[in-house]
Design a protein around this motif. Structure first.
Motif, PDB file in Angstrom:
ATOM      1  N   UNK A 206       0.812  -1.220   0.000  1.00 43.40           N
ATOM      2  CA  UNK A 206       0.000   0.000   0.000  1.00 43.40           C
ATOM      3  C   UNK A 206       0.841   1.263   0.000  1.00 43.40           C
ATOM      4  N   UNK A 207       2.096   1.147   0.379  1.00 50.41           N
ATOM      5  CA  UNK A 207       3.017   2.270   0.217  1.00 50.41           C
ATOM      6  C   UNK A 207       3.281   2.520  -1.264  1.00 50.41           C
ATOM      7  N   UNK A 208       3.451   1.436  -2.011  1.00 54.27           N
ATOM      8  CA  UNK A 208       3.716   1.562  -3.447  1.00 54.27           C
ATOM      9  C   UNK A 208       2.468   1.948  -4.221  1.00 54.27           C
ATOM     10  N   UNK A 209       1.300   1.437  -3.796  1.00 58.36           N
ATOM     11  CA  UNK A 209       0.057   1.688  -4.527  1.00 58.36           C
ATOM     12  C   UNK A 209      -1.118   1.709  -3.550  1.00 58.36           C
ATOM     13  N   UNK A 210      -1.492   2.884  -3.051  1.00 58.85           N
ATOM     14  CA  UNK A 210      -2.616   2.978  -2.108  1.00 58.85           C
ATOM     15  C   UNK A 210      -3.929   2.458  -2.686  1.00 58.85           C
ATOM     16  N   UNK A 211      -4.038   2.384  -4.012  1.00 54.17           N
ATOM     17  CA  UNK A 211      -5.270   1.937  -4.665  1.00 54.17           C
ATOM     18  C   UNK A 211      -5.235   0.455  -5.031  1.00 54.17           C
ATOM     19  N   UNK A 212      -4.324  -0.315  -4.420  1.00 52.97           N
ATOM     20  CA  UNK A 212      -4.178  -1.715  -4.813  1.00 52.97           C
ATOM     21  C   UNK A 212      -5.472  -2.495  -4.633  1.00 52.97           C
TER      22      UNK A 212
END
Length: 419
Positions: A206-212
């Protein structure tokens, strides 16, 4: 997020039952089911006493159940028609006691149209409490999901709290050589292992992609195909090999891990941040605090903060009017503050005020900067089975009976079952 700690307590019968709202006058007894506090009074006992003092015609029968069995007990009661009038649940759909899943199944009395309830839901958390226009529960506080640590042990050993994952692994190796462990985990309890994995995911996925999660819902990504989720599984294996977990971790329960941290055999455990004050109450004179499980870099590290604790009303309650009064009492700003203080969490009423409570001072850099925060990942998952599979999968990684690929594939299968 609240299923991290448990104590031993027997469940007494709950007094819900079928029927409609309260009829006539006279005294009413409302049954309220919550999880057992680890020590002390917890967040709900003092509030129940305050409510009864302010509402002398309504008594609350507070029923506490050990955290590791609470969700299963609650679902059994709801399905059997003997549910409590008011019960604790978690936001979203990602746990067995998740309020949206229970509401969509017809087990929860909606709070739609109640201004006091609608005002208590942070706009950013609407999707965790509202489905098809129906509001199914009242959030009671904001919960940081952290590592609860024994600050005395850190000081005695002269150790800083690791700020990168590489530093963490090295610290684990050093501690293992001294007969201690960085963490105590309840390997026999899937929810505790799931909490551990979600904290790794906060600073990885979620750090890399909050919309995962939204992308997974749309089908554009999968657990098995995600390099970030593969990294989460790999990190569990690396931590196990580095001696980050205590001896006998696979068979350990909640009581053992709290004793290990309180006694200094382990430095920390994975739990909601409020468990620090809970441990301090049960261990006078000792200093407990929080830390954040680091990502590969300090810049990638995130803290999960979510309004995940909630109260709901059973659709079959015979005392709905009285139950609404209970929830309305918890929604009052002064009482929101009191719940947060008692539970060691953040107040919904005070959030945004710029003041971090003293009990959460260790988390100040994260609580003061929203860019360093993410919601707890599993709350937006479509069902509780995904989280169950995650917990049991981590058990498999620790015993060598599962591979990262097998765990992630099983999570995809559970997700695809839908809500």
């Amino acid at each position: 997020a609240a299923a991290a700690l448990a104590a031993t307590s027997a469940l007494t019968a709950c007094g819900g039952g079928s029927g409609s709202a309260d009829e006539g006058g006279g005294d009413v007894t409302v049954t309220m089911a919550v999880q057992t506090p680890q020590s002390g009074e917890g967040a709900f006992r003092p509030m129940v006493a305050a409510f009864e003092k302010a509402n002398p015609t309504i008594d609350i029968d507070l029923v506490e159940t050990p955290t590791d069995s609470y969700a299963n007990v609650l679902r059994t009661q709801l399905q059997g028609g003997n549910a409590p009038d008011v019960f604790y649940g978690t936001a979203g759909r990602g746990n067995l006691n998740a309020v949206l899943s229970l509401g969509e199944a017809g087990f929860v009395e909606p709070l739609t149209g109640e201004a006091w309830a609608e005002a208590a839901v942070p706009p950013s958390a609407t999707s965790l409490y509202v489905s098809d226009g129906e509001l199914y529960a009242l959030p009671v506080d904001l919960v940081p999901a952290s590592i609860v640590v024994n600050n005395d042990t850190y000081a005695e050993l002269g150790l800083p709290k690791a700020t990168t994952f590489a530093e963490l692994l090295q610290q684990c190796r050093t501690l293992a050589g001294q007969g201690k462990s960085e963490f105590a985990i309840a390997g026999s309890a899937g929810p505790n292992l799931g909490m551990h994995a979600l904290q790794l995911a906060a600073s990885t996925v979620y750090s890399a992609d909050p919309d995962w999660n939204a992308k997974r819902q749309a089908g554009s990504v999968t657990f098995a195909g995600s390099p970030e989720w593969q990294s989460v599984m790999t990190k569990v294996v690396q931590m196990n090999e580095a001696g980050c977990y205590q001896e006998g971790a696979v068979g350990a329960g909640f009581g053992e891990i709290t004793q290990a941290v309180a006694g200094g055999a382990a430095l920390g455990l994975f739990a909601p941040a409020g468990a620090a004050s809970d441990l301090a109450t049960g261990n006078p004179g000792k200093q407990f605090g929080q830390a954040v499980l680091p990502g590969d870099t300090a810049e990638q590290t995130r803290l999960s903060v979510t309004p995940s604790n909630a109260l709901a009303i059973s659709a079959e309650s015979q005392h709905k009017d009285a139950a609404r009064k209970v929830l309305e009492f918890f929604a009052e700003p002064a009482n929101q503050d009191a719940v947060a203080v008692a539970g060691g969490n953040l107040s919904l009423a005070a959030v945004g005020g710029g003041t971090v409570p003293a009990d959460l001072a260790d988390l100040t850099p994260f609580l003061d900067d929203e860019s360093k925060q993410v919601p707890l990942g599993n709350l937006a998952w479509p069902n509780g089975n995904v989280y169950d599979v995650l917990g049991s999968g981590i058990q498999g990684l620790l015993t060598g009976q599962a591979t990262p690929e097998q765990v992630l594939t099983s999570m995809d299968q559970a997700w695809d079952q839908g809500s």
